[in-house]
Scaffold this active site. Structure first.
Site, PDB file in Angstrom:
ATOM      1  N   LEU A  37       0.799  -1.164   0.172  1.00  8.29           N
ATOM      2  CA  LEU A  37       0.115  -0.166  -0.061  1.00  8.29           C
ATOM      3  C   LEU A  37       0.791   1.186   0.024  1.00  8.29           C
ATOM      4  O   LEU A  37       1.729   1.299   0.765  1.00  8.29           O
ATOM      5  CB  LEU A  37      -0.796  -0.145   1.462  1.00  8.29           C
ATOM      6  CG  LEU A  37      -1.913  -1.066   1.255  1.00  8.29           C
ATOM      7  CD1 LEU A  37      -2.583  -1.170   2.676  1.00  8.29           C
ATOM      8  CD2 LEU A  37      -2.995  -1.050   0.265  1.00  8.29           C
ATOM      9  N   ASP A  45      -5.130  -3.699  19.599  1.00  4.42           N
ATOM     10  CA  ASP A  45      -3.742  -3.074  19.984  1.00  4.42           C
ATOM     11  C   ASP A  45      -3.600  -1.580  19.247  1.00  4.42           C
ATOM     12  O   ASP A  45      -2.889  -1.638  18.357  1.00  4.42           O
ATOM     13  CB  ASP A  45      -2.680  -3.887  19.405  1.00  4.42           C
ATOM     14  CG  ASP A  45      -1.245  -3.380  19.813  1.00  4.42           C
ATOM     15  OD1 ASP A  45      -1.153  -2.564  20.647  1.00  4.42           O
ATOM     16  OD2 ASP A  45      -0.145  -4.023  19.215  1.00  4.42           O
TER      17      ASP A  45
END
Length: 288
Positions: free
Chosen positions: A92, A193
């Site tokens: 990406l 997280d």
């Protein structure tokens, strides 16, 4: 020490042979690499040396679950070479800055997903990481969080000689139970997280992208609490979140327990100032 080799890359199923790879720095658990194949296609490869298949399977499963509601990297493949585990993701083009209002909305949409059995936990434990996650299903969030998150960390810190805090801890647990008795918690899909290193933005369109999950179903305020420990989230983020899921009365008091959890995790992983930080959070909780 692990060194990525062309022999290793031959076992990774890219569309054509890899002609170039560069290590990408920034993580503290995995080795990461940007790959380019002979047709000019790009990939992102994560390697966990001397691990077990469950390590990246947990991440791949988490990305699949988050992908129901938000943008995540596509999982292309995962496998192992010897005892070294690897996870191949789409590459990406990203940036660290973008629309935090939309990021907050994205997290709220993730939290709208509930567990299929309306309980807290996950189908399997995660014991391959540096912090054990006991995910056995429970119908009560308060007991899940105390027994399967905080108490697990307490035992780890005791075994490492970092714990002298039972009196304050027992007081804190009593306060948490009283606070949670006033609130009905619905199981939400959690990132697990969600600190500032685990999101990014598409460099072309600014879309928020969620990465590196540690998923299970729990209290949606857990993820919010984690966002407040190290910063990196703007007022727009919280405004975007609340445009879909407004915070409930008393949220600031409850968030302190999720901050405590995260500081205990870091005391376990990194020691140093995190030991005094979690102890300071305990003092803050019992003095409120």
């Amino acid at each position: 020490m692990f060194t990525l080799s062309r022999e290793f890359l031959q076992k990774v199923p890219t569309d054509s042979p890899v002609v170039d790879f560069q290590e990408v720095h920034g993580g503290d658990i995995n080795r990461a690499y940007a790959l380019t194949d002979s047709q000019g296609r790009h990939y992102f490869l994560k390697v966990q040396p001397k691990s077990v298949p469950e390590f990246f399977q947990h991440e791949a499963d988490g990305l699949h679950l988050l992908g129901q509601a938000a943008r995540v990297p596509k999982v292309l493949a995962l496998g192992e070479v010897g005892k070294d585990q690897w996870l191949l993701l789409e590459y990406l083009h990203t940036t660290n800055s973008g629309n935090q209002y939309a990021l907050g909305q994205g997290l709220a949409k993730i939290h709208a997903i509930t567990s299929p059995n309306h309980k807290f936990g996950l189908d399997s434990d995660f014991k391959a990481g540096k912090t054990i996650k006991i995910n056995s299903w429970q119908s009560d969030w308060t007991n899940f969080f105390i027994e399967q998150r905080l108490n697990v960390l307490r035992r780890l810190l005791i075994s490492e000689g970092k714990w002298q805090d039972d009196a304050a801890y027992n007081q804190a647990i009593s306060i948490f139970r009283k606070l949670m008795a006033k609130r009905q918690v619905q199981p939400s899909l959690l990132h697990g997280d969600f600190w500032a290193g685990n999101f990014m933005f598409d460099a072309d369109n600014g879309e928020a992208i969620f990465i590196d999950p540690d998923v299970y179903y729990g209290d949606s305020e857990f993820d919010i609490g984690i966002t407040t420990v190290f910063g990196g989230f703007t007022r727009d983020f919280y405004a975007g979140y609340q445009s879909i899921r407004p915070f409930q009365t008393g949220v600031d008091q409850r968030l302190m327990f999720y901050q405590l959890y995260y500081l205990m995790v870091h005391a376990h992983l990194f020691s140093g100032s995190y030991i005094s930080a979690y102890r300071g959070k305990l003092r803050q909780i019992i003095s409120q």
